[in-house]
Design a protein around this motif. Structure first.
Motif, short mmCIF file in Angstrom:
data_model
loop_
_atom_site.label_atom_id
_atom_site.label_comp_id
_atom_site.label_asym_id
_atom_site.label_seq_id
_atom_site.Cartn_x
_atom_site.Cartn_y
_atom_site.Cartn_z
N PRO A 8 47.73 31.53 41.97
CA PRO A 8 46.27 31.45 42.12
C PRO A 8 45.61 32.74 41.66
CG PRO A 8 47.36 31.69 44.25
CD PRO A 8 48.43 31.57 43.23
N TRP A 9 44.49 32.60 41.00
CA TRP A 9 43.71 33.74 40.51
C TRP A 9 42.29 33.63 41.02
CZ3 TRP A 9 44.47 34.40 34.52
CH2 TRP A 9 45.79 34.69 34.24
N HIS A 10 41.70 34.75 41.30
CA HIS A 10 40.26 34.78 41.56
C HIS A 10 39.59 34.75 40.20
CE1 HIS A 10 36.31 36.46 42.44
NE2 HIS A 10 36.49 35.96 43.64
N PHE A 11 38.47 34.03 40.08
CA PHE A 11 37.83 33.90 38.77
C PHE A 11 37.45 35.24 38.17
CE2 PHE A 11 34.09 33.94 41.48
CZ PHE A 11 33.18 34.69 40.74
N GLY A 12 37.24 36.24 39.00
CA GLY A 12 36.89 37.57 38.49
C GLY A 12 37.97 38.16 37.59
N MET A 13 39.22 37.79 37.82
CA MET A 13 40.31 38.31 36.99
C MET A 13 40.18 37.83 35.54
SD MET A 13 43.52 37.91 39.61
CE MET A 13 44.72 38.39 38.38
N LEU A 14 39.54 36.70 35.34
CA LEU A 14 39.37 36.17 33.99
C LEU A 14 38.23 36.86 33.25
CD1 LEU A 14 39.75 32.40 34.88
CD2 LEU A 14 41.46 33.88 33.82
N ALA A 15 37.41 37.62 33.98
CA ALA A 15 36.27 38.29 33.37
C ALA A 15 36.44 39.80 33.35
CB ALA A 15 35.00 37.92 34.13
N ASP A 16 37.54 40.30 33.88
CA ASP A 16 37.77 41.74 33.90
C ASP A 16 37.84 42.30 32.49
OD1 ASP A 16 37.85 41.83 36.65
OD2 ASP A 16 40.04 41.86 36.79
N ALA A 17 37.55 43.59 32.38
CA ALA A 17 37.69 44.27 31.09
C ALA A 17 39.11 44.07 30.58
CB ALA A 17 37.38 45.75 31.24
N GLY A 18 39.23 43.70 29.32
CA GLY A 18 40.53 43.50 28.71
C GLY A 18 41.08 42.09 28.89
N ALA A 19 40.36 41.23 29.60
CA ALA A 19 40.82 39.85 29.77
C ALA A 19 40.74 39.11 28.44
CB ALA A 19 39.97 39.13 30.83
N ALA A 20 41.58 38.13 28.28
CA ALA A 20 41.61 37.34 27.04
C ALA A 20 40.32 36.55 26.88
CB ALA A 20 42.81 36.39 27.07
#
Length: 131
Positions: free
Chosen positions: A31-43
């Motif tokens: 499980p991921w928090h959606f914020g991890m998908l928007a972090d700097a360096g995210a794909a």
């Protein structure tokens, strides 16, 4: 006074059980928090679908890659009260609705749609009432 109990582990177990019983491979799920998908360096992302009614209208992060976005409203199965079978049924209804929408989505003629048409198609999929 009783201490608040975090429902997340119970919900996570219910979802994993549902996916396992629906023949989805869950061994490598995290499980991921959606914020991890928007972090700097995210794909870069191509598409983002929000599902929760609490996300509809909320300020969401700037997604990397300027993806096509849509809110695909789903009823909150964690809000269902009643017997265990009723709660399981609520989770199953959400899964069934998402499967149906995703089947429509993956069968879109991507090569022949420009960005605006694709955005409209994705929005229309999310507006279907029987999900």
């Amino acid at each position: 006074m009783s201490a608040a109990v975090d429902p997340a582990p119970v919900i996570e177990l219910a979802v994993l059980e549902l996916l396992r019983n629906s023949d989805y491979s869950i061994e490598e799920l995290t499980p991921w928090h959606f914020g991890m998908l928007a972090d700097a360096g995210a794909a870069d992302l191509d598409f983002v679908f929000t599902l929760s009614d609490t996300a509809d209208g909320e300020a969401l992060p700037e997604w990397p890659g300027l993806p096509i976005t849509s809110h695909w409203r789903c009823p909150g199965p964690i809000l269902v009260e009643g017997e265990a079978w009723e709660r399981k049924q609520a989770f199953m209804q959400v899964l069934t609705g998402l499967e149906r929408r995703l089947n429509i989505f993956i069968n879109l003629p991507f090569a022949s749609l420009d960005r605006i048409c694709l955005q409209n198609q994705v929005r229309e999929i999310g507006e279907t009432q029987d999900a």
